[in-house]
Motif scaffolding. Structure first.
Motif, PDB file in Angstrom:
ATOM      1  N   UNK A 114       0.868  -1.418   0.129  1.00  0.00           N
ATOM      2  CA  UNK A 114       0.204   0.119  -0.048  1.00  0.00           C
ATOM      3  C   UNK A 114       0.862   0.931  -0.023  1.00  0.00           C
ATOM      4  N   UNK A 115       1.580   2.051   0.765  1.00  0.00           N
ATOM      5  CA  UNK A 115       2.697   2.152   0.508  1.00  0.00           C
ATOM      6  C   UNK A 115       3.334   2.601  -0.508  1.00  0.00           C
ATOM      7  N   UNK A 116       4.147   1.855  -0.933  1.00  0.00           N
ATOM      8  CA  UNK A 116       4.535   1.736  -2.378  1.00  0.00           C
ATOM      9  C   UNK A 116       3.549   1.988  -3.668  1.00  0.00           C
ATOM     10  N   UNK A 117       2.202   1.750  -3.330  1.00  0.00           N
ATOM     11  CA  UNK A 117       1.242   1.923  -4.536  1.00  0.00           C
ATOM     12  C   UNK A 117       0.746   3.869  -3.868  1.00  0.00           C
ATOM     13  N   UNK A 123       0.702   8.757  13.342  1.00  0.00           N
ATOM     14  CA  UNK A 123       0.976   7.416  13.956  1.00  0.00           C
ATOM     15  C   UNK A 123       1.051   7.775  15.303  1.00  0.00           C
ATOM     16  N   UNK A 124       1.459   7.749  15.793  1.00  0.00           N
ATOM     17  CA  UNK A 124       1.708   8.686  17.066  1.00  0.00           C
ATOM     18  C   UNK A 124      -0.263   8.553  17.331  1.00  0.00           C
ATOM     19  N   UNK A 125      -0.868   9.708  17.442  1.00  0.00           N
ATOM     20  CA  UNK A 125      -2.229   9.958  17.480  1.00  0.00           C
ATOM     21  C   UNK A 125      -3.126   9.214  17.238  1.00  0.00           C
ATOM     22  N   UNK A 183       0.131   1.182  14.438  1.00  0.00           N
ATOM     23  CA  UNK A 183       1.256  -0.153  14.250  1.00  0.00           C
ATOM     24  C   UNK A 183       1.060  -0.368  12.811  1.00  0.00           C
ATOM     25  N   UNK A 184       0.097  -0.155  11.867  1.00  0.00           N
ATOM     26  CA  UNK A 184       0.025  -0.163  10.709  1.00  0.00           C
ATOM     27  C   UNK A 184       0.960   1.497   9.901  1.00  0.00           C
ATOM     28  N   UNK A 185       0.597   3.069  10.892  1.00  0.00           N
ATOM     29  CA  UNK A 185       1.076   4.050  10.063  1.00  0.00           C
ATOM     30  C   UNK A 185       2.209   4.435  10.300  1.00  0.00           C
ATOM     31  N   UNK A 186       2.510   3.255  11.377  1.00  0.00           N
ATOM     32  CA  UNK A 186       4.263   3.796  11.461  1.00  0.00           C
ATOM     33  C   UNK A 186       5.328   2.637  10.753  1.00  0.00           C
ATOM     34  N   UNK A 187       4.773   1.669   9.939  1.00  0.00           N
ATOM     35  CA  UNK A 187       5.305   0.681   8.902  1.00  0.00           C
ATOM     36  C   UNK A 187       5.109   1.367   8.208  1.00  0.00           C
ATOM     37  N   UNK A 188       4.151   2.331   7.098  1.00  0.00           N
ATOM     38  CA  UNK A 188       3.383   3.013   6.689  1.00  0.00           C
ATOM     39  C   UNK A 188       4.747   4.161   6.323  1.00  0.00           C
ATOM     40  N   UNK A 232      10.755   1.165  11.805  1.00  0.00           N
ATOM     41  CA  UNK A 232      10.159   0.137  11.364  1.00  0.00           C
ATOM     42  C   UNK A 232      10.807  -1.868  12.054  1.00  0.00           C
ATOM     43  N   UNK A 233      12.550  -1.261  11.976  1.00  0.00           N
ATOM     44  CA  UNK A 233      12.670  -3.127  12.133  1.00  0.00           C
ATOM     45  C   UNK A 233      12.988  -2.742  14.198  1.00  0.00           C
ATOM     46  N   UNK A 234      12.963  -1.449  14.667  1.00  0.00           N
ATOM     47  CA  UNK A 234      12.145  -2.418  16.015  1.00  0.00           C
ATOM     48  C   UNK A 234      10.540  -2.750  15.771  1.00  0.00           C
TER      49      UNK A 234
END
Length: 301
Positions: free
Chosen positions: A11-14, A106-108, A255-260, A294-296
């Motif tokens: 999704x991030x790539x798109x 993401x934090x919010x 969590x999704x938005x953090x990876x995004x 992201x790794x964390x």
């Protein structure tokens, strides 16, 4: 690997492709038109996703309920308002700090997930979110005459407050979309996400279409003349949103938005390898922090 992870990365790539295509459209239409295109031209693709899952995969259509509609409206309006504030920031001379604060989404989202849905995140996940968010904030101010002291001390400035408000609305929208999809209760995450997307994108198209009819009719002609590239924006935009909605049905929005945030890495890869642009020390540090966050996140999530 959990399924939401590759879905989020795709999704991030798109979304990165959609953003690049939208920038191209800015040469032939205004901000309102370029924003509308992602919704209006995404409608047929969003409806096709629902049709295909029902007709070919055999998934039944879920029953729409009041909770779903309420969350859908909150998310749809929140995203439009957040986008408006972000674009409004660009009208100010020193918008970088405000833009940086908008990246706190993401934090919010973690906060609003707790308030609205009672979802808690672990200390490790919060740390990962904080690291990646700070990395994105560094990138946002990398080409401006600001320092980390400026970033912190300017929290009560007009631009910062607008940026924070934009991040707040983006965070609320993300949580609302997750709540709407979960409110459908089945039959599975793909159909729930597809139906949520279809309702949201039709709603947003109607809202923005009405706005243009009454306030900016000239944009309608510009959009009509650029329908071919606009169709591509609609395709990749709807596909990206479908990915976000599926991921947020499976996992907490924060969590999704953090990876995004990995989208920023795609952007820089394009800049370096395709456009031969150089990045400075702050941008490099920001990229490293995003990777570290992201790794964390993947280790503790």
């Amino acid at each position: 690997m959990e399924l939401w992870i590759p879905i989020t990365i795709a999704a991030a790539f798109l979304q990165n492709l959609r953003s690049a295509a939208q920038k191209h459209l800015k040469g032939v239409m205004g901000t309102t038109g370029a924003t509308f295109v992602r919704f209006g031209f995404g409608v047929p693709f969003a409806l096709f996703f629902v049709f295909a899952l029902n007709r070919f995969a055999g998934y039944p259509l879920p029953s729409v309920n009041g909770a779903f509609l309420a969350w859908m409206v909150v998310g749809g309006l929140g995203q439009i308002a957040a986008t408006f504030l972000l674009v409004y920031l660009f009208s100010f001379r020193n918008f970088a700090v405000g833009t940086a604060y908008s990246r706190t989404e993401p934090a919010q989202a973690a906060l609003f997930g707790l308030i609205f849905l009672g979802e808690r995140v672990t200390a490790g996940t919060l740390s990962a979110i904080a690291v990646s968010v700070f990395g994105v904030m560094l990138i946002s101010v990398a080409h401006m005459a600001v320092s980390w002291r400026t970033l912190v001390s300017s929290v009560v400035s007009r631009n910062s407050l607008i940026g924070l408000a934009s991040g707040t609305l983006f965070g609320i929208a993300a949580v609302a979309y997750r709540a709407a999809s979960l409110a459908l209760g089945g039959p599975n995450f793909m159909m729930q996400a597809a139906v949520t997307l279809a309702f949201v994108i039709v709603f947003q198209t109607l809202v923005m279409g009405a706005w243009m009819v009454f306030r900016d009719r000239a944009e309608i002609g510009h959009i009509a003349r650029a329908w071919r590239p606009a169709l591509f924006v609609g395709l990749v935009g709807a596909s990206a949103s479908f990915g976000w909605f599926m991921a947020m049905t499976l996992q907490q929005a924060a969590v999704v938005k953090a990876l995004a945030q990995i989208e920023m890495l795609f952007t820089f890869a394009s800049s370096i390898f395709f456009f031969k642009e150089k990045i400075n020390a702050l941008e490099t540090a920001g990229c490293l922090l995003i990777v570290g966050g992201i790794l964390l996140l993947l280790l503790v999530g």
